[in-house]
Scaffold this active site. Structure first.
Site, PDB file in Angstrom:
ATOM      1  N   HIS A  31       0.848  -1.186   0.000  1.00  0.00           N
ATOM      2  CA  HIS A  31       0.000   0.000   0.000  1.00  0.00           C
ATOM      3  C   HIS A  31       0.887   1.241   0.000  1.00  0.00           C
ATOM      4  CE1 HIS A  31      -3.529  -2.318   1.699  1.00  0.00           C
ATOM      5  NE2 HIS A  31      -2.551  -3.044   2.219  1.00  0.00           N
ATOM      6  N   GLU A 113       2.477  -0.887   4.408  1.00  0.00           N
ATOM      7  CA  GLU A 113       2.265   0.497   3.980  1.00  0.00           C
ATOM      8  C   GLU A 113       3.622   1.138   3.719  1.00  0.00           C
ATOM      9  OE1 GLU A 113      -0.504   2.108   3.371  1.00  0.00           O
ATOM     10  OE2 GLU A 113      -2.084   1.063   4.487  1.00  0.00           O
ATOM     11  N   HIS A 149      -2.305  -2.828  -3.536  1.00  0.00           N
ATOM     12  CA  HIS A 149      -3.697  -2.716  -3.090  1.00  0.00           C
ATOM     13  C   HIS A 149      -4.630  -2.582  -4.292  1.00  0.00           C
ATOM     14  CE1 HIS A 149      -6.498  -0.724   0.150  1.00  0.00           C
ATOM     15  NE2 HIS A 149      -6.925  -1.906  -0.226  1.00  0.00           N
ATOM     16  N   ASP A 159      -3.460   2.593  -4.833  1.00  0.00           N
ATOM     17  CA  ASP A 159      -2.122   2.450  -4.265  1.00  0.00           C
ATOM     18  C   ASP A 159      -1.521   1.063  -4.507  1.00  0.00           C
ATOM     19  OD1 ASP A 159      -4.243   1.773  -2.295  1.00  0.00           O
ATOM     20  OD2 ASP A 159      -2.610   1.392  -0.910  1.00  0.00           O
TER      21      ASP A 159
END
Length: 180
Positions: A31, A113, A149, A159
């Protein structure tokens, strides 16, 4: 093995639950995130994942401060790696998602992330850290695929975005540095 990586900063999120019984981790979902949007370097992502984001601190935060989300890992712009959720548990990062016909990707994935956005390039040190982390995860779990993602939630998510370089050399052939 408790699912926590050695030698990384640990900030536990309460936005987590148990994976379904017998579910194996087979997917890594990459992400990107920035809070406020397209701004970097604050602790606002950590605040979001720990349910302490002040909705009055920025106009955008009123939209997201009530979300209950998390990821297993965050890679900051300077390469710092933070772990929020044990890999043994289910982080709440993917939402409505599907990969190769399997729904509910949170059940069988690890969410990473990377601090960034759709409009700006990522830092070289982030790719290096991500490559090493993925290699470590592959040594611990039967990872079949690493996807964005946007791949598991097409049309809903973009993303890690068009500025993410999937062909970056650091994402291929890295060595282990974070033993499980």
């Amino acid at each position: 093995m408790d699912g926590w990586m050695n030698a990384v900063r640990r900030i536990e999120s309460s936005n987590v639950d148990d994976r379904p019984e017998g579910e194996e981790i087979s997917l890594v979902v990459v992400h990107s995130i920035s809070l406020p949007p397209s701004q970097f370097g604050s602790d606002d992502i950590t605040r979001l994942f720990t349910n302490t984001l002040d909705p009055d601190a920025h106009p955008y935060f009123s939209k997201v401060s009530t979300l209950r989300v998390s990821a297993h890992f965050l890679i900051r712009r300077d390469g710092e790696l933070i772990q929020f959720v044990s890999c043994k548990r289910r982080a709440w990062h993917a939402g409505a998602s599907s990969w190769k016909g399997r729904e509910r990707c949170n059940d069988f994935s690890i969410g990473i992330e990377v601090e960034g956005c759709d409009e700006l390039p990522f830092e070289n040190v982030q790719y290096i850290r991500l490559g090493k982390l993925i290699e470590s995860l592959r040594a611990c779990y039967p990872i079949d695929a690493v996807v964005g993602h946007s791949d598991i939630s097409p049309g809903r998510k973009t993303d890690p975005g068009p500025c993410f370089d999937w062909q970056h050399p650091a994402l291929h052939g890295t060595s282990l540095v974070y033993p499980c």
